[in-house]
Design a protein around this motif. Structure first.
Motif, PDB file in Angstrom:
ATOM      1  N   PHE A 175       0.812  -1.209   0.000  1.00 14.26           N
ATOM      2  CA  PHE A 175       0.000   0.000   0.000  1.00 14.26           C
ATOM      3  C   PHE A 175       0.855   1.272   0.000  1.00 14.26           C
ATOM      4  N   LYS A 176       2.075   1.168   0.482  1.00 12.02           N
ATOM      5  CA  LYS A 176       2.973   2.319   0.423  1.00 12.02           C
ATOM      6  C   LYS A 176       3.310   2.638  -1.026  1.00 12.02           C
ATOM      7  N   LEU A 211       1.490   1.739  -3.580  1.00 10.16           N
ATOM      8  CA  LEU A 211       0.239   2.184  -4.200  1.00 10.16           C
ATOM      9  C   LEU A 211      -0.001   3.662  -3.906  1.00 10.16           C
ATOM     10  N   TYR A 212       0.347   4.101  -2.703  1.00  9.82           N
ATOM     11  CA  TYR A 212       0.187   5.509  -2.335  1.00  9.82           C
ATOM     12  C   TYR A 212       1.099   6.399  -3.177  1.00  9.82           C
ATOM     13  N   TYR A 213       2.322   5.930  -3.434  1.00  8.62           N
ATOM     14  CA  TYR A 213       3.229   6.687  -4.302  1.00  8.62           C
ATOM     15  C   TYR A 213       2.661   6.771  -5.723  1.00  8.62           C
ATOM     16  N   PHE A 214       2.161   5.641  -6.236  1.00 10.57           N
ATOM     17  CA  PHE A 214       1.551   5.622  -7.567  1.00 10.57           C
ATOM     18  C   PHE A 214       0.386   6.609  -7.627  1.00 10.57           C
ATOM     19  N   TRP A 215      -0.472   6.592  -6.607  1.00  6.37           N
ATOM     20  CA  TRP A 215      -1.649   7.456  -6.563  1.00  6.37           C
ATOM     21  C   TRP A 215      -1.249   8.924  -6.592  1.00  6.37           C
ATOM     22  N   ASN A 216      -0.192   9.276  -5.865  1.00  9.11           N
ATOM     23  CA  ASN A 216       0.280  10.656  -5.848  1.00  9.11           C
ATOM     24  C   ASN A 216       0.864  11.077  -7.189  1.00  9.11           C
ATOM     25  N   GLY A 275      11.742   4.420  -8.145  1.00  8.82           N
ATOM     26  CA  GLY A 275      12.102   3.067  -7.729  1.00  8.82           C
ATOM     27  C   GLY A 275      10.920   2.300  -7.171  1.00  8.82           C
ATOM     28  N   GLN A 276      10.088   2.972  -6.343  1.00  5.87           N
ATOM     29  CA  GLN A 276       8.915   2.328  -5.765  1.00  5.87           C
ATOM     30  C   GLN A 276       7.862   2.011  -6.829  1.00  5.87           C
ATOM     31  N   LEU A 277       7.738   2.897  -7.814  1.00  7.50           N
ATOM     32  CA  LEU A 277       6.806   2.625  -8.918  1.00  7.50           C
ATOM     33  C   LEU A 277       7.243   1.400  -9.698  1.00  7.50           C
ATOM     34  N   GLU A 285       9.003  -1.118  -8.644  1.00  3.78           N
ATOM     35  CA  GLU A 285       8.758  -2.321  -7.851  1.00  3.78           C
ATOM     36  C   GLU A 285       7.284  -2.703  -7.869  1.00  3.78           C
ATOM     37  N   LEU A 286       6.406  -1.692  -7.817  1.00  3.69           N
ATOM     38  CA  LEU A 286       4.966  -1.966  -7.862  1.00  3.69           C
ATOM     39  C   LEU A 286       4.577  -2.597  -9.189  1.00  3.69           C
ATOM     40  N   GLU A 287       5.100  -2.043 -10.290  1.00  2.00           N
ATOM     41  CA  GLU A 287       4.783  -2.592 -11.609  1.00  2.00           C
ATOM     42  C   GLU A 287       5.313  -4.013 -11.752  1.00  2.00           C
ATOM     43  N   SER A 288       6.491  -4.263 -11.207  1.00  3.94           N
ATOM     44  CA  SER A 288       7.064  -5.614 -11.266  1.00  3.94           C
ATOM     45  C   SER A 288       6.199  -6.596 -10.480  1.00  3.94           C
ATOM     46  N   ALA A 289       5.754  -6.175  -9.302  1.00  2.26           N
ATOM     47  CA  ALA A 289       4.929  -7.047  -8.472  1.00  2.26           C
ATOM     48  C   ALA A 289       3.578  -7.347  -9.133  1.00  2.26           C
ATOM     49  N   LEU A 290       3.035  -6.348  -9.846  1.00  4.47           N
ATOM     50  CA  LEU A 290       1.738  -6.528 -10.501  1.00  4.47           C
ATOM     51  C   LEU A 290       1.859  -7.189 -11.865  1.00  4.47           C
ATOM     52  N   GLY A 291       3.068  -7.150 -12.430  1.00  2.75           N
ATOM     53  CA  GLY A 291       3.284  -7.760 -13.741  1.00  2.75           C
ATOM     54  C   GLY A 291       2.700  -6.961 -14.886  1.00  2.75           C
ATOM     55  N   THR A 292       2.561  -5.646 -14.706  1.00  2.00           N
ATOM     56  CA  THR A 292       2.016  -4.800 -15.771  1.00  2.00           C
ATOM     57  C   THR A 292       2.500  -3.366 -15.592  1.00  2.00           C
ATOM     58  N   GLU A 293       2.546  -2.625 -16.686  1.00  2.00           N
ATOM     59  CA  GLU A 293       2.931  -1.222 -16.617  1.00  2.00           C
ATOM     60  C   GLU A 293       1.718  -0.371 -16.242  1.00  2.00           C
TER      61      GLU A 293
END
Length: 314
Positions: free
Chosen positions: A4-5, A7-12, A35-37, A39-47
């Protein structure tokens, strides 16, 4: 599990329009955000974003993620408010969706009685397209939807239409423009400059039918989904514009316009749409009772109205 951290960066980033602005808003370095974005995209497997020139644009997956992130962080804010202010939890929540075609002053007049109940009521009001609001009603995120047309059967959403009332349509304009077209109302409206509500609204449908039946062909200057913006252009003298007769006097006072006359055969209906066939929520009952007992029964086809009133734009 979703981070969720991140996700919060993505949302901002999505809300701010870029990594640099989001970094400034969060008091972090752009490298940390990027960097956090990643990692999020890698974890979700999509851009979630694609780069277009120097700008970032949301992908289809990013748009979907943003919609859900909005809901997640809205719920998070509400939870924080409840926990920091325990007394808020004692209030009666009244969650209402208002279809964007309903004039704000009509919505205000309909919802105001809910705040006069003996118990404390916290009104949470959202304005949106009808399809989205009906979807939120179906999953119990809303107690009520105020709409200018009944719930369409083809949506497959379970709900009940409670008609609140009906209003004819009155035409308004600044005094010099009204004087030019008032003497031969309504036939004199042919060729007159008109400002119309957007397609899909009940007011537009009722008006279009009346104009066709009356063989009146105005010169359409503009069409507006936002009823407040329509009135602002009318206030500037750019055209004659229609309003529900129940608020015609109020609009005349607020915007300094005159009413030319009323199309009594053009009728707009307003509904309270709920998942209950028999209304139980105290605030919903108060809304319907007030509408049936006063607001719509006081309609008068105004003409040459120019008194003072409280300012309630919309």
């Amino acid at each position: 599990m979703l981070n969720f951290k991140q996700l919060y960066y993505f949302w901002n980033v999505a809300k701010s329009g870029g990594v640099i602005r989001a970094a400034e808003r969060l008091n972090l370095t752009p490298q940390t955000i990027s960097g956090q974005l990643g990692e999020l995209e890698s974890a979700l497997g999509t851009e979630l974003f694609r780069r277009v020139g120097r700008r970032l644009e949301l992908t289809a997956a990013g748009t979907l993620a943003l919609t859900h992130a909005d809901e997640i962080f809205q719920i998070s804010n509400e939870l924080e408010t409840l926990l920091r202010n325990p007394q808020v939890g004692e209030e009666l929540l009244f969650r209402v969706g208002v279809v964007d075609g309903v004039p704000k002053s009509v919505a205000h007049r309909l919802l105001r009685p809910a705040l006069d109940l003996p118990e404390a009521v916290r009104l949470i009001c959202h304005e949106d397209k009808p399809e989205r609001l009906f979807g939120e009603l179906a999953i119990h995120k809303l107690d009520l939807v105020i709409a200018d047309r009944p719930l369409p059967r083809e949506l497959g959403v379970k709900g009940y239409n409670h008609e609140l009332g009906r209003s004819t349509v009155t035409f308004c304009a600044v005094p010099p423009l009204a004087a030019r077209y008032q003497s031969d109302f309504p036939q004199g409206l042919s060729g007159a400059p008109f400002l119309l509500p957007g397609e899909g609204t009940s007011l537009r449908g009722a008006l279009s039918h009346w104009l066709l039946k009356s063989q009146i062909h105005p010169h359409v200057i503009g069409e507006f989904d936002d009823t407040a913006l329509l009135k602002a252009f009318g206030q500037a003298g750019l055209g004659i514009f229609p309003v529900p007769t129940v608020i015609a006097g109020e609009v005349a006072h607020q915007y300094g316009v005159t009413t030319l006359g009323c199309a009594e055969e053009a009728v707009v209906r307003y509904f309270a749409i709920s998942q209950e066939s028999r209304l139980k929520h105290p605030a919903v009952v108060a809304v319907r009772k007030a509408a049936k007992g006063g607001f719509f029964t006081q309609e008068t086809p105004a003409k040459n109205t120019t008194a003072d009133s409280k300012d309630l734009r919309g």
